[in-house]
Design a protein around this motif. Structure first.
Motif, PDB file in Angstrom:
ATOM      1  N   CYS A 143      -9.318 -31.112  32.120  1.00 39.24           N
ATOM      2  CA  CYS A 143     -10.693 -31.573  32.331  1.00 39.24           C
ATOM      3  C   CYS A 143     -11.028 -31.679  33.809  1.00 39.24           C
ATOM      4  CB  CYS A 143     -10.895 -32.947  31.682  1.00 39.24           C
ATOM      5  SG  CYS A 143     -12.616 -33.516  31.705  1.00 39.24           S
ATOM      6  N   TYR A 170     -16.415 -37.881  35.861  1.00 41.94           N
ATOM      7  CA  TYR A 170     -14.972 -38.123  35.837  1.00 41.94           C
ATOM      8  C   TYR A 170     -14.612 -39.240  34.860  1.00 41.94           C
ATOM      9  CZ  TYR A 170     -14.862 -35.181  39.980  1.00 41.94           C
ATOM     10  OH  TYR A 170     -14.998 -34.125  40.848  1.00 41.94           O
ATOM     11  N   CYS A 173     -13.937 -37.672  31.625  1.00 42.71           N
ATOM     12  CA  CYS A 173     -12.620 -37.034  31.628  1.00 42.71           C
ATOM     13  C   CYS A 173     -11.515 -38.068  31.416  1.00 42.71           C
ATOM     14  CB  CYS A 173     -12.389 -36.302  32.942  1.00 42.71           C
ATOM     15  SG  CYS A 173     -13.289 -34.757  33.158  1.00 42.71           S
ATOM     16  N   MET A 185      -6.213 -34.128  33.852  1.00 41.93           N
ATOM     17  CA  MET A 185      -7.501 -34.193  34.542  1.00 41.93           C
ATOM     18  C   MET A 185      -7.256 -33.778  35.983  1.00 41.93           C
ATOM     19  SD  MET A 185      -9.653 -37.717  35.075  1.00 41.93           S
ATOM     20  CE  MET A 185     -10.831 -37.999  36.394  1.00 41.93           C
TER      21      MET A 185
END
Length: 269
Positions: A143, A170, A173, A185
């Motif tokens: 991600c 984020y 994620c 990630m």
């Protein structure tokens, strides 16, 4: 009705003072700064509406050097995908949002700085043992955020067969990683360290410790704003010299055990 000369003078004085107060630009002025709202340690909006993070401290310091009081600084949320547009259309005066300086971006906006150097890394769950290097991402669910240089770097140079999912933030994620929908990630180590240090994630994530790229963070300004860019560069230089830069780094990254680079030299971009 007759009005005395003294009374008329007093009335004129009152009107003059009223007009001056209403048109007082010092009281009305403000500066709008684009930051991230979802990056713990860098730019984060707390539940009570306040803002914290290294980028926030840098943004406030620069604003102060430009002549603005803290109450005159207005923060506007930006995403990795819309920073150039917000600058081009004058929605923000400058952007301090983990904004890596690249040639592609310099074609659209100008940069002051850099003010920080980060390195792309991977964040995985603490028990993850299969991902030790970048190539291990091939066939894994990875991600990153739409519009980030990290996602492009992975697909082009690191793991072309990674199953890349680009989300809007984020934070999304991190949730997907925690819930095992993803294997890793990726973004800059400073951002990842911020998430690993968050109370709700402490002990659940770890940084792999890779150096997949070097990202120099700059402060974005509208193309052609040379005077503003020069003033911001001067503010950044002063922030390093007076110790405020080191203090901000320690405050926001110290608890994560994150080994950061020293303050970079201004490049005059």
């Amino acid at each position: 009705m007759k009005v005395s000369r003294a009374g008329l003078g007093a009335a004129v004085l009152v009107l003059s003072l009223t007009a001056t107060a209403c048109g007082d630009s010092e009281e009305d002025k403000k500066i709008t700064v684009g930051i991230k709202f979802d990056q713990p340690g860098l730019g984060f909006k707390e539940e009570n509406g306040t803002f914290s993070g290294f980028d926030v401290d840098v943004a406030r310091y620069v604003a102060g050097e430009l002549g603005y009081e803290p109450k005159q600084v207005e923060f506007k949320q930006v995403s990795s995908n819309d920073r150039e547009l917000l600058l081009q259309y004058g929605e923000v005066d400058y952007v301090v949002a983990s904004y890596s300086i690249t040639e592609k971006r310099k074609a659209k906006v100008d940069f002051a700085g850099p003010y920080f150097t980060a390195h792309q890394d991977l964040l995985v769950r603490s028990g993850e043992k299969d991902i030790k290097k970048g190539a291990d991402l091939n066939g894994k669910r990875l991600c990153s955020v739409t519009g980030s240089t990290s996602a492009q770097n992975v697909k082009e140079k690191v793991a072309p067969k990674a199953d890349l999912m680009e989300l809007g933030s984020y934070s999304e994620c991190a949730v997907a990683l925690k819930d095992t929908f993803l294997d890793a990630m990726t973004t800059d180590d400073a951002i990842l360290a911020g998430f690993a240090a968050q109370k709700k994630y402490q002990g659940q994530f770890r940084l792999v410790g890779l150096d997949l790229s070097t990202e120099n963070y700059g402060i974005g300004v509208k193309k052609g704003e040379d005077e503003l860019r020069g003033k911001i560069d001067a503010a950044l230089k002063k922030m390093v010299q007076d110790g405020a830069w080191a203090k901000a780094v320690g405050t926001h990254f110290g608890s994560a055990g994150y080994r950061h680079d020293p303050a970079p030299a201004l490049a005059g971009n």
